[in-house]
Design a protein around this motif. Structure first.
Motif, mmCIF file in Angstrom:
data_model
loop_
_atom_site.group_PDB
_atom_site.id
_atom_site.type_symbol
_atom_site.label_atom_id
_atom_site.label_comp_id
_atom_site.label_asym_id
_atom_site.label_seq_id
_atom_site.Cartn_x
_atom_site.Cartn_y
_atom_site.Cartn_z
ATOM 1 N N HIS A 183 0.814 -1.229 0.000
ATOM 2 C CA HIS A 183 0.000 0.000 0.000
ATOM 3 C C HIS A 183 0.837 1.263 0.000
ATOM 4 N N SER A 238 -2.744 4.883 -4.062
ATOM 5 C CA SER A 238 -4.015 4.897 -4.784
ATOM 6 C C SER A 238 -4.854 6.098 -4.369
ATOM 7 N N GLY A 239 -5.168 6.144 -3.056
ATOM 8 C CA GLY A 239 -6.208 7.052 -2.585
ATOM 9 C C GLY A 239 -7.541 6.326 -2.734
ATOM 10 N N ASN A 248 -7.882 -0.095 -6.167
ATOM 11 C CA ASN A 248 -8.787 0.002 -5.023
ATOM 12 C C ASN A 248 -10.208 0.362 -5.446
ATOM 13 N N GLU A 299 1.207 8.780 -3.679
ATOM 14 C CA GLU A 299 -0.048 8.247 -3.138
ATOM 15 C C GLU A 299 -0.331 6.929 -3.861
#
Ligand SMILES: CCc1ccc([C@H](C)CC(=O)N[C@@H]2O[C@H](CO)[C@@H](O)[C@H](O)[C@H]2O)cc1
Length: 795
Positions: free
Chosen positions: A351, A636-637, A446, A634
């Motif tokens: 992640h 994904s977010g 995600n 980041e």
């Protein structure tokens, strides 16, 4: 299974109020009503739960186990009511006793058993697994104290313990019969082939089960959380000698292991208790998984066929060595075979690429706490190196145990959480391992559950959607694209815009009553809500706000689009730079909000104690979604997805899942700015890149000057010298270099928002084209690509 007639909800509430809480309506307090309604809803969830469990056993289906140190659940009552489609019945039942539905719902404390994205993703995944009808368990820790409560004193973040278990909790079932002893420390005894670990300390893990219901209550899976218990809780001898503290010590010590969630979400602290928590969770989970497997299937060589274990980041990575220890040391299966069985059962999700977030434990601490596991890790490393002679890196180097390397080597699949992130994994942290195992890394972008993040939190929009295209979208979110024809209908678009405005009025009223913050609901609600971190660049946002303020002061009649900048987010207690950013935002808000020249055009508010429930209030009322991280940082977010679904176009960089959101909603419905991940790498090599950017942009320079000169901290002019010093110096996250383009994008937003119909179109296209970002789609990806698991619900 015993069949019982389901009584009307009203009767069930009254029965529980009376017999479960011993109260009559006259004397019941708000919490009694909440508990009675919760029990009435829970009864129906238990029915689905039992059916699902029975069906899973009957079919001998493959099971998924999701191991995570965090489950950021939030509240569960509304989720149960919405998934069982009981909203109207619940409202009517409570109204009969003149109880307000929303008041009862908001009496429930958030289960804040997570820090941010990783924890919330785990919660969305469990709800989607149930909606899809995939047999699954979540395994986590039942922290007595979740993520700290945040409040502001003089603009500064103050942390206080979170006390969710201080109130009655309706959603867990204690399982006193499900306990496992988890050992630590001690020594290893090797006699010929047999190796035995003799821990010097043991704690008991006791299970607490929470049912997780899916859409329409067709299925429910289990979230099993472990709580630390002492094997010998009370030292009577010490008590009889009057040493009461010593008498209670064993229980207190044991409970320490599940006492509190570590509040760091990007920097591993390398603390012993954190490693003990990780092994406590993993050890208990594997015991429980193997007990259930043995009862059903027996032959451990079939484990990969019937069990898929997902590691939510490296935090439960000890699962690899622990599974080998059980298969080899306890069950006598040869090491290499044990390693293969384990690897074919385990898969790992990464992640983050932030170096400081990649877990690596000092070998001294690791070896002292888990003496047998470090031996097994060496053997894993050796075995892997033997099969891959060109290997240069190792999971044991410079006296550290690298949990990322271990997780990769012990997994049959490794996935990233957005297309860009997955590609960057292959070219950065896992470059060599990807080269050795080119088919192991896959992408699973995600997603978020549309039940909580659209149907429940935005009933006005959900109603408008269902009226137009039916309710199929709730568990088949890509049906939202059926809205596109409606967007061409001005009348429908008008109604879409009115939904957003009604949500903004509701939020404004709440901000006024709860925080004394009074805003005009017709301002542009510009929202940045997420954990505080330099790579998420909340300081770029406030820098732009200050430059905007200065520009308005210079020419107040330039026809500015009135804007409210809303912030919310917690900083890890030890992350002082992030805490300074919070304070700067609060300090700037005081000056800017009280500036009579500008405050009808620009207001700033930082809402305290950001959590799941606050997000559910803010997302439906947002006009603009701030996703402004330095490209490549980041992973994904997921907030970005929630905003797009709820009709808030994004101002953002080509980072994480922003890239895919822009692909789906259309570049014309996305305000793009900034450098790409490649350009970021390039720009970093430019000598004093920040200075160059500042010299090229007077707005940036004057905003920085204002901060440095104490414009927002008159009582302590040097308060932000470190912040400004960092930005004018290293500026590792390229705030200065992306500022000018960010300013340009924000002015485009102003222009676009000034055209209500044009804006409503952009917003509606974001809703209509974000269906792909459902966590149902993500979970179906994991089921097909990684777990090879099936739904037991016929579709
Ligand atoms: C050891 C301390 C620690 C704790 C948590 C973490 C998490 C991995 C941080 C996290 O929440 N990462 C976020 O995960 C989301 C779900 O995949 C992504 O959407 C976010 O981009 C990512 O920052 C790292 C390090």
């Amino acid at each position: 299974m015993i069949q019982m007639k389901t009584p009307p909800l009203r009767d069930a509430i009254l029965r529980h109020l009376t017999y479960s809480f011993g109260k009559d309506p006259e004397h019941a307090i708000l919490e009694d009503w909440r508990m009675a309604l919760s029990y009435a809803v829970r009864d129906r969830i238990v029915d689905a739960w039992f059916k699902a469990t029975e069906r899973t056993y009957d079919t001998g289906a493959k099971r998924v186990y999701y191991l995570s140190m965090e489950f950021l659940i939030g509240r569960l009552l509304e989720d149960g009511i919405v998934n069982l489609e009981l909203v109207d019945e619940a409202k009517a039942a409570l109204a009969e006793f003149s109880k307000d539905y929303n008041e009862v719902l908001t009496d429930e404390p958030d289960a804040a058993l997570g820090n941010g994205g990783l924890g919330r993703l785990a919660a969305c995944f469990l709800e989607s697994l149930s909606t899809i009808g995939c047999p699954a368990h979540g395994y986590g820790i039942r922290y007595e104290h979740g993520l700290f409560r945040q409040s502001f004193v003089d603009g500064r973040q103050i942390e206080q313990p979170e006390l969710w278990l201080g109130q009655r909790h309706a959603w867990e079932f204690e399982r006193p019969e499900v306990r496992y002893r988890i050992g630590f420390g001690g020594h290893v005894d090797t006699r010929g082939e047999t190796v035995r670990w003799y821990p010097s300390e043991e704690v008991e893990a006791e299970a607490f089960d929470t049912p997780v219901v899916g859409w329409k209550g067709r299925w429910a899976n289990t979230l099993r959380l472990w709580s630390g218990r002492a094997i010998h809780p009370f030292d009577l001898d010490a008590f009889n000698h009057g040493d009461y503290a010593k008498a209670a010590a064993p229980e207190a010590l044991a409970r320490t292991i599940s006492r509190v969630l570590y509040p760091d979400d990007t920097t591993e602290q390398g603390k012993e208790l954190r490693l003990k928590q990780e092994y406590f969770l993993t050890g208990a989970a594997l015991r429980d998984i193997l007990r259930r497997f043995n009862n059903q299937f027996g032959d451990l060589r079939r484990l990969p066929e019937k069990v898929a274990i997902q590691l939510n980041d490296t935090h439960p990575a000890i699962a690899g060595p622990e599974l080998i220890r059980i298969l080899h040391d306890e069950r006598g299966i040869p090491f290499d075979e044990s390693m293969e069985i384990a690897r074919n059962t385990l898969s790992y999700t990464n992640h983050t690429l932030l170096p400081e977030a990649l877990e690596s434990w000092g070998e001294a601490l690791f070896g002292r706490l888990l003496p047998r596991h470090i031996q097994i890790i060496d053997q894993i490393d050796f075995t892997h190196a033997q099969k891959n002679p060109t290997r240069t890196q190792s999971m044991r180097s410079d006296h550290q145990v690298k949990m990322g390397q271990l997780s990769f080597v012990m997994a049959h699949h490794v996935n990233g959480v957005s297309a860009l992130h997955t590609e960057l994994m292959k070219t950065t942290v896992f470059e060599e391992l990807h080269h050795l195992h080119p088919d192991r890394i896959v992408n699973e972008t995600n997603g978020v559950t549309p039940r909580r993040w659209l149907l429940a939190c935005n009933p006005r929009l959900a109603g408008l959607i269902t009226e137009g295209i039916g309710e199929g979208w709730v568990d088949d979110l890509e049906q939202l694209e059926k809205l596109e024809p409606y967007i061409e209908d001005a009348g429908w678009l008008e109604r879409y815009a009115r939904v957003k405005r009604a949500n903004k009025v509701e939020l404004s009223n709440w901000m006024g009553q709860a925080h004394g913050i009074h805003v005009d609901p017709d301002m542009l609600f510009d929202v940045q809500i997420k954990r505080m971190h330099e790579y998420k660049r909340q300081h770029l946002n406030i820098l732009e706000a200050i430059a905007h303020w200065q520009e308005i002061r210079e020419n107040p009649d330039a026809g500015w689009t009135p804007r409210l900048k809303l912030f919310a987010g917690k900083a890890a207690p030890g992350y002082f730079f992030a805490k300074d950013i919070i304070r700067l935002i609060n300090d700037a808000a005081v000056v800017i909000n009280n500036d009579p020249v500008t405050n009808k055009y620009l207001k700033i508010a930082f809402l305290p104690n950001y959590n799941v429930s606050l997000a559910e209030r803010l997302v439906p009322a947002a006009d603009l979604s701030e996703q402004i991280s330095t490209a490549g940082k980041e992973a994904s977010g997921t907030g970005n997805m929630k905003f797009a679904l709820n009709g808030a176009p994004t101002v953002g960089t080509l980072d994480g899942a922003n890239v895919e959101i822009r692909e789906h909603v259309g570049a014309e419905n996305f305000f793009l700015f900034g450098m790409t991940a490649e350009e970021v790498m390039e720009r970093r090599t430019v000598e004093s890149h920040a200075q160059k950017a500042i010299e090229a942009d007077p707005r940036l320079a004057s905003a920085l000057n204002a901060i440095r000169d104490g414009r927002f901290s008159p009582s302590e002019p040097t308060r932000y010298h470190n912040v400004v010093g960092n930005l004018e110096g290293a500026d590792y996250f390229l705030v200065c270099s992306d500022f000018t383009d960010y300013w340009r994008a924000q002015r485009e937003v102003d222009t676009a928002f000034a055209d209500p119909q044009g804006w409503a179109r952009m917003a509606a296209f974001n809703t209509a084209r974000s269906g792909w970002f459902s966590s149902d789609r993500t979970i179906r990806g994991y089921m097909a690509d990684i777990w090879k698991a099936k739904s037991l619900l016929d579709r």
